[in-house]
Design an enzyme around this catalytic site. Structure first.
Site, PDB file in Angstrom:
ATOM      1  N   TYR A   1       0.797  -1.171  -0.143  1.00 31.06           N
ATOM      2  CA  TYR A   1       0.139  -0.034  -0.044  1.00 31.06           C
ATOM      3  C   TYR A   1       0.938   1.224  -0.120  1.00 31.06           C
ATOM      4  O   TYR A   1       0.616   2.259  -0.758  1.00 31.06           O
ATOM      5  CB  TYR A   1      -0.967   0.035   1.163  1.00 31.06           C
ATOM      6  CG  TYR A   1      -2.074   1.040   1.381  1.00 31.06           C
ATOM      7  CD1 TYR A   1      -2.855   1.282   0.139  1.00 31.06           C
ATOM      8  CD2 TYR A   1      -1.922   2.070   2.192  1.00 31.06           C
ATOM      9  CE1 TYR A   1      -3.938   2.071   0.429  1.00 31.06           C
ATOM     10  CE2 TYR A   1      -2.732   3.080   2.314  1.00 31.06           C
ATOM     11  CZ  TYR A   1      -3.813   3.107   1.357  1.00 31.06           C
ATOM     12  OH  TYR A   1      -4.984   4.163   1.386  1.00 31.06           O
TER      13      TYR A   1
ATOM     14  N   ALA B   1       3.815   1.440  -0.819  1.00 34.67           N
ATOM     15  CA  ALA B   1       4.834   1.535  -2.092  1.00 34.67           C
ATOM     16  C   ALA B   1       4.073   2.171  -3.315  1.00 34.67           C
ATOM     17  O   ALA B   1       4.603   3.021  -4.106  1.00 34.67           O
ATOM     18  CB  ALA B   1       5.422   0.152  -2.193  1.00 34.67           C
ATOM     19  N   SER B   2       2.897   1.640  -3.340  1.00 34.19           N
ATOM     20  CA  SER B   2       1.768   2.171  -4.428  1.00 34.19           C
ATOM     21  C   SER B   2       1.564   3.821  -4.441  1.00 34.19           C
ATOM     22  O   SER B   2       1.412   4.345  -5.264  1.00 34.19           O
ATOM     23  CB  SER B   2       0.537   1.302  -4.435  1.00 34.19           C
ATOM     24  OG  SER B   2      -0.336   1.658  -3.256  1.00 34.19           O
ATOM     25  N   LYS B   3       1.210   4.008  -2.928  1.00 38.80           N
ATOM     26  CA  LYS B   3       1.032   5.360  -2.838  1.00 38.80           C
ATOM     27  C   LYS B   3       2.156   6.387  -3.251  1.00 38.80           C
ATOM     28  O   LYS B   3       2.033   7.652  -3.532  1.00 38.80           O
ATOM     29  CB  LYS B   3       0.611   5.754  -1.284  1.00 38.80           C
ATOM     30  CG  LYS B   3      -0.747   5.009  -0.995  1.00 38.80           C
ATOM     31  CD  LYS B   3      -2.037   5.586  -2.036  1.00 38.80           C
ATOM     32  CE  LYS B   3      -3.091   4.978  -1.613  1.00 38.80           C
ATOM     33  NZ  LYS B   3      -4.282   5.334  -2.659  1.00 38.80           N
TER      34      LYS B   3
END
Length: 286
Positions: free
Chosen positions: A169, A171-173
């Site tokens: 989460y 990393a994606s943000k």
């Protein structure tokens, strides 16, 4: 707080038509923050295309908005699929002849110790959260350039500092921020407004659908949702930043975390670990 679908229900200080006639796309609009964003935009005069995978929910929300005199439509969209994102933008342009606002809100979360994590979980998080933003931006950007419109990415506190047991989460943000900051620089002379919103913990469905170590949905929330900001409050805060064409929209907690990260990162790490490990059923091994 109930879903606001009628201008008469809005507080006096929100009864404006800042977005009157603006053509907007909101992904992840079948629930939570996305649903609230779409509803408030419609109430403020925008023409809104609601996008998500769940057609039943999209249809119900859209009909409610239309019945109250709003301009709304929906397009069933899986943001991980490039062609569906292209179709979403094309349908919006077909209906309203352009795009003024794209809000990339669709997202999923996770909760697991990285030691135990099936790496397909991180791939799934990146596909939805990051590549979903990339896919929609790719096809909406030419129209945003024409309209000098706004591109909004919904990040998180997890996009300011890594949250334990949320590796995919966070990393994606962080990836969303890097992508959108670059899009902002590339489009400086094309007058495209790019804003990254960092909402804090918000009462929504995201924790119920969060993925566990093997990729199965968590099914419940480890937090007291009643103590969090409502989706409607968070949406109103995001739209406040959009009106002002801000670069970022942070809440007070995120500002404190950002400052602490610079001044005393070791203390912040300890506090973050302690705070997140107190969640019921925390994945920590201690």
């Amino acid at each position: 707080m109930e879903l606001v679908t009628d201008m008469k229900q809005l507080p006096e200080n929100m009864k404006r038509e800042t977005f009157k006639g603006k053509r907007a796309i909101v992904t992840g609009a079948s629930s939570g923050i996305g649903k609230a964003l779409a509803s408030q935009l419609v109430c403020e005069g925008a023409c809104v295309m609601l996008a998500a995978r769940r057609e039943k929910e999209l249809q119900q929300i859209t009909e409610e908005l239309q019945n109250n005199g709003g301009q709304a439509a929906y397009c069933v969209t899986d943001v991980t699929k490039e062609e569906e994102c292209r179709h979403l933008v094309e349908e919006t342009v077909r209906l309203w002849n352009g795009v003024d606002i794209l809000i990339c809100n669709a997202g999923i979360s996770m909760r697991a110790n990285f030691d135990d994590l099936d790496l397909q979980v991180i791939h799934r998080l990146m596909d939805v959260n990051f590549y979903g933003t990339v896919n929609c931006t790719k096809y909406a950007l030419p129209y945003l350039q024409q309209s000098h419109g706004s591109l909004v990415g919904i990040s998180s506190t997890a996009g300011i500092h890594g949250l334990p047991w949320r590796t995919g989460y966070s990393a994606s943000k962080f990836a969303i921020s890097g992508f959108l900051e670059t899009i902002r620089v590339e489009n400086l002379k094309k007058k495209v407004h790019v804003m990254i919103a960092f909402p804090g913990f918000t009462a929504s469905d995201i924790r119920f659908h969060a993925l566990t170590a093997d990729g199965s949905p968590q099914g419940n929330t480890p937090r007291d949702e009643n103590k969090m900001a409502s989706s409607e409050e968070t949406a109103a805060h995001i739209l406040k930043g959009l009106r002002k064409r801000k670069y970022s929209q942070l809440n007070f907690t995120d500002i404190i975390i950002g400052v602490a990260k610079i001044i005393n990162p070791h203390f912040l790490n300890r506090m973050m670990y302690k705070y997140m490990s107190q969640e019921p059923g925390s994945p920590t091994k201690e």
